[in-house]
Every structure is written in structure tokens, then in C-alpha cells.
Design an enzyme around this catalytic site. Structure first.
Site, PDB file in Angstrom:
ATOM      1  N   SER A  78       5.867   4.440   5.504  1.00 58.20           N
ATOM      2  CA  SER A  78       4.431   5.120   5.689  1.00 58.20           C
ATOM      3  C   SER A  78       4.045   4.177   6.755  1.00 58.20           C
ATOM      4  O   SER A  78       3.939   2.973   7.253  1.00 58.20           O
ATOM      5  CB  SER A  78       3.467   4.874   4.498  1.00 58.20           C
ATOM      6  OG  SER A  78       2.319   5.270   4.883  1.00 58.20           O
ATOM      7  N   TYR A 101      -0.537   0.766  -2.710  1.00 57.63           N
ATOM      8  CA  TYR A 101       0.453   1.573  -1.904  1.00 57.63           C
ATOM      9  C   TYR A 101       0.652   1.032  -0.776  1.00 57.63           C
ATOM     10  O   TYR A 101       2.015   1.083  -0.033  1.00 57.63           O
ATOM     11  CB  TYR A 101      -0.170   3.040  -1.914  1.00 57.63           C
ATOM     12  CG  TYR A 101       0.805   3.997  -1.002  1.00 57.63           C
ATOM     13  CD1 TYR A 101       1.694   4.685  -1.686  1.00 57.63           C
ATOM     14  CD2 TYR A 101       0.537   4.290   0.249  1.00 57.63           C
ATOM     15  CE1 TYR A 101       2.598   5.645  -1.119  1.00 57.63           C
ATOM     16  CE2 TYR A 101       1.352   5.115   0.874  1.00 57.63           C
ATOM     17  CZ  TYR A 101       2.526   5.872   0.298  1.00 57.63           C
ATOM     18  OH  TYR A 101       3.373   6.616   0.949  1.00 57.63           O
TER      19      TYR A 101
END
Length: 455
Positions: A149, A162
Site C-alpha cells: 500500500s 493498517y
């Protein structure tokens, strides 16, 4: 064995994809099957796996599946053994499975944090280790693609856990790649870092904010990431970002973290709030699989269908050529649209000509070009004769110059004498006029005084 992997075209590959029933994994599986690859699907939900398998087979694709949690090494290893039995092994392994949590870190239980890391980090570790052991002994090697990500480069509030897991994935991927290089293993290890993507990510995440959430714009389609993943399956790429908006934010954070962090702290939560929908406590996928009908795209009203940044990274040669051509066209347009454009180019060309690179010379003397015709023996005599002739010509021109200067000096002196005489004459005339005027004034004053005395 050569340390350089010999990656096959997609149509000749067998590809394993984890998290294959949702978002990027779902689109990657469908597009890989359409490209002719054998696709092996891994996810937690059996029903969605069966449905997806039937859809791909209906389109003529070659596909198989196994239900497994990537956090469970043994279950994932059994799924890999099934793939080897059915397809004779695999050429690419895609670690895509992931979960998320929206909420402050201090309000997130340690149990939930550990569960997120079990999937996002340990799932990548388990899949990578299984894939390396298989690919390093396979003729030609193969590829491992880890889906990370952009938050591994620019963390934001409310997604801290996250972002931390994706930081761990990035560190693990880079370290494992260096070990593979050191061991000369024929395995390509790529890290794909998507920005905001059009997936049911916000619905599958555990939401502790009490408000509806969304990914901030710009949002990119899942097929943009899927195409990048499949490109890495056949082209060794170290790391690639999908989405210029995310790359811009990450670059800003890297360059000015002291400025970026207060701004992110202030504005990121409001940008992630979905004001167009009410909050619903969705059944998140943190612990149990979700069944959302295999909807892989169109969760946002505005979705970008192309990532220029990813295409430039995939095709640097073509991108460099296009940039060079555009720069040349721009320079030519500027030059040709200026009044001095063509002449300026000619001047640059003349200045760049080595034949014109000479030492500074004497001022221009046109008479030098006439010397051969005006001085007898200059062209045919010896060096001494040429020097004598040249000296004579110089003396002649020097004499002319001196006589010209003398004439000019004489004229200047005459002009100066005339000007001085004129000034002296006018000064005398002015003095006489002034004296006469003063005398008349005195006489008038005496006459007035005499008239007053007579009265």
C-alpha cells in the site's frame, strides 16, 4: 542455476492468487484467466470461491481453488500442494489477501491489532516462504508479487494499524529480495503499492469511528492494479506505485514530514468520512470471510481508469522517448514563434562551428583585402618583400590619418577662436548697453529731484 529468473508469458503460466474473491484479487484472477493463464484461487469463503470458479470456467478459463486462511501456514501449504498436483506447480504467487481497521490506535484492542497483522503481515510471510521454496528449484524460477500500500510510505490517522502492517510488508519484501539476490535464487520479488482503489475495502474493514468511511479521492479502478500485478508476473520489477495521487502525498510526506503530519492529523479524518451515506455496522472481514457477491468495482461515483505513473514505471524507455520528443517540439515551437527564432538558431549554429573559434584580432581593415592588387610584389615576392610592402602601406595610411587629425584639429581651433570672439564681442556690447542704461537712469532720477525742488 542462473540467478536471473526466466519469466514466462502469462498464457504459459500457472498463477496462485490469495484473497482472490474480492477487490484487486478478484479482478486479477479474472484478467489472468482471460490472458490464458492457469489460475489457482485461495480465499477463506468457499461459496465465493466456487462461484468465481464457475464464472471463469464458463468463459473458457483454466481454474482451481482451495479454501485457506493465509494466516495459517499449514493450510496455505496444503493449498500450494493442491496447486502442484493439479497444474504441476506454479510460476507466480500473488500475496494479495488483507484486512483493515478504521479507528484510533488507542481505541483498537490488541486482539484486533494482532488479527490484522496475522493476515496482512504473516499472510505475506507465509505465502512468500512457501513460494520461494517452490520457485527456487523450478527451471527458470518465477515471480512473487506482494500487494502492499502507498500507506507504507505515508501513514495517516485512523488507519494506523493498517499502515503499520504495510510498513512491515515493505520491510520484509525488501529484506527477502536482498537475501534472494545473495543466494542467487532465480526468483523475482515485486512490491506493488496501490493508492486509493475502488474496492469494498471500507465495508470489509472494522469501523470504530461511528461514521461511514471511504477512501479519499483520487480513486483508481481495480483493473489498474490488476494489470500492474500481472505485468510484474512476467517482467521483473522491484517496486511500483499505482496512482499518482498517492505518490504525490507520499513524496510530500517524505520531503516535509514536519509539515505533512500536522496537515494529515487535521484533514485526513474528515477526508475519509463519507458524508453521503449513513453509518452501518457492516459484517467486517477481520475474523470471518465476507460474502458480497463478487462485486469487484464501481463502489465510488468517480473512478480513474488509468495510472500514468504506473505506465511510466512499466515502460520507461517509451516514456523517456515521448518526453524527449515533447521537449524537442516545445523548444522548436518557442524558437519558431519568436521574431528572432530562425536567426537565433543560425547564430547558435555559427558559434558552435569550430572553424570560427579564433583568437581576438585587430579591428577590421578593409584595405587589407586590396593589398595584393595595390602593392606590387606582395603576392609573388618573398617574406621580406611582403613585410616592406605592408610597412609602406601602413605608413601611407598613418600619414593620411595624421594629416586628417591635423586638419580636424585646425578646424576645431578655428571654431573655438570664432566662438571665443563672438562671446567677447557680445560681452562688450552687453557691457556698453548696461552702462548706457545705468546713465539714463541716473539722469532721470536727477531730473525728478530738480523738478521737486522747483515746486
Amino acid at each position: 542455476m542462473s540467478s536471473k529468473p526466466q519469466l514466462k508469458p502469462l498464457k504459459d503460466q500457472a498463477i496462485v492468487i490469495t484473497g482472490a474473491t474480492s477487490g484487486v484479487g478478484l479482478t486479477t484472477a479474472r484478467r489472468a484467466a482471460r490472458a490464458g493463464a492457469c489460475v489457482f484461487l485461495i480465499a477463506r469463503g468457499e461459496q465465493d470461491l466456487k462461484t468465481l470458479c464457475e464464472d471463469i470456467q464458463a468463459e473458457g478459463g483454466r481454474v482451481a481453488w482451495a479454501a485457506a486462511d493465509v494466516a495459517d501456514y499449514d493450510a496455505l501449504s496444503e493449498a500450494a500442494d493442491k496447486c502442484r498436483r493439479l497444474f504441476g506447480g506454479f510460476d507466480t504467487w500473488v500475496n494479495n489477501a488483507g484486512v483493515s481497521i478504521f479507528g484510533p490506535i488507542r481505541e483498537t484492542t490488541l486482539e484486533d491489532q494482532r488479527r490484522l497483522f496475522e493476515t496482512n503481515y504473516w499472510g505475506v510471510v507465509n505465502g512468500s516462504l512457501i513460494a520461494v521454496e517452490h520457485l527456487r528449484g523450478r527451471p527458470g524460477g518465477g515471480a512473487i508479487v506482494n500487494v502492499g500500500s502507498i500507506l507504507s510510505d505515508a501513514p495517516i490517522p485512523l488507519q494506523g494499524i493498517y499502515a503499520a502492517s504495510k510498513h512491515a510488508v515493505k520491510g520484509f519484501t525488501n529484506s527477502l529480495r536482498m537475501e534472494l539476490i545473495r543466494e542467487k535464487a532465480p526468483v523475482s520479488l515485486s512490491l506493488v503499492k496501490p493508492a486509493a482503489i475502488d474496492t469494498p475495502y471500507n465495508r470489509h474493514a472494522r469501523n470504530l469511528t461511528g461514521q461511514a468511511v471511504q477512501n479519499p479521492q483520487p480513486v483508481y479502478g481495480t483493473h489498474v492494479v490488476a494489470d500492474t500485478v500481472l505485468y510484474c508476473a512476467s517482467h521483473p520489477i522491484r517496486e511500483i506505485t499505482v496512482g499518482g495521487g498517492g505518490r504525490l502525498i507520499a513524496s510530500f510526506y517524505s520531503a516535509l514530514p514536519g509539515v505533512a503530519e500536522p496537515l494529515f492529523a487535521r484533514f485526513a479524518p474528515s477526508m475519509m468520512r463519507d458524508k453521503t451515506h449513513d453509518y452501518h455496522p457492516w459484517d467486517d472481514g477481520l475474523y470471518d470471510p465476507t460474502n458480497d457477491g463478487l462485486a469487484d468495482e464501481l463502489h465510488y461515483p468517480v473512478v480513474r481508469r488509468f495510472s500514468t505513473l504506473a505506465e511510466v514505471r512499466k515502460h520507461p524507455g517509451i516514456a523517456g522517448t515521448v518526453v524527449a520528443l515533447l521537449a524537442a517540439v516545445g523548444v522548436g515551437y518557442i524558437l519558431l514563434n519568436q521574431k528572432s527564432g530562425p536567426t537565433r538558431f543560425e547564430r547558435w549554429k555559427a558559434q558552435a562551428d569550430p572553424r570560427r573559434w579564433r583568437m581576438p584580432s585587430m579591428p577590421s581593415m578593409p584595405w587589407l583585402s586590396r593589398l595584393p592588387s595595390s602593392i606590387p610584389g606582395l603576392g609573388s615576392g618573398g617574406a621580406e618583400g611582403r613585410l616592406d610592402a605592408l610597412q609602406a602601406e601602413l605608413d601611407r595610411y598613418g600619414g593620411r590619418a595624421r594629416r586628417g587629425l591635423e586638419r580636424a584639429g585646425g578646424r576645431a581651433r578655428r571654431y573655438a577662436a570664432d566662438a571665443g570672439g563672438y562671446a567677447r564681442d557680445h560681452a562688450k556690447e552687453g557691457g556698453a548697453v548696461a552702462a548706457a542704461t545705468a546713465l539714463l537712469g541716473v539722469l532721470a532720477l536727477l531730473a525728478m529731484k530738480s523738478g521737486q525742488s522747483d515746486d
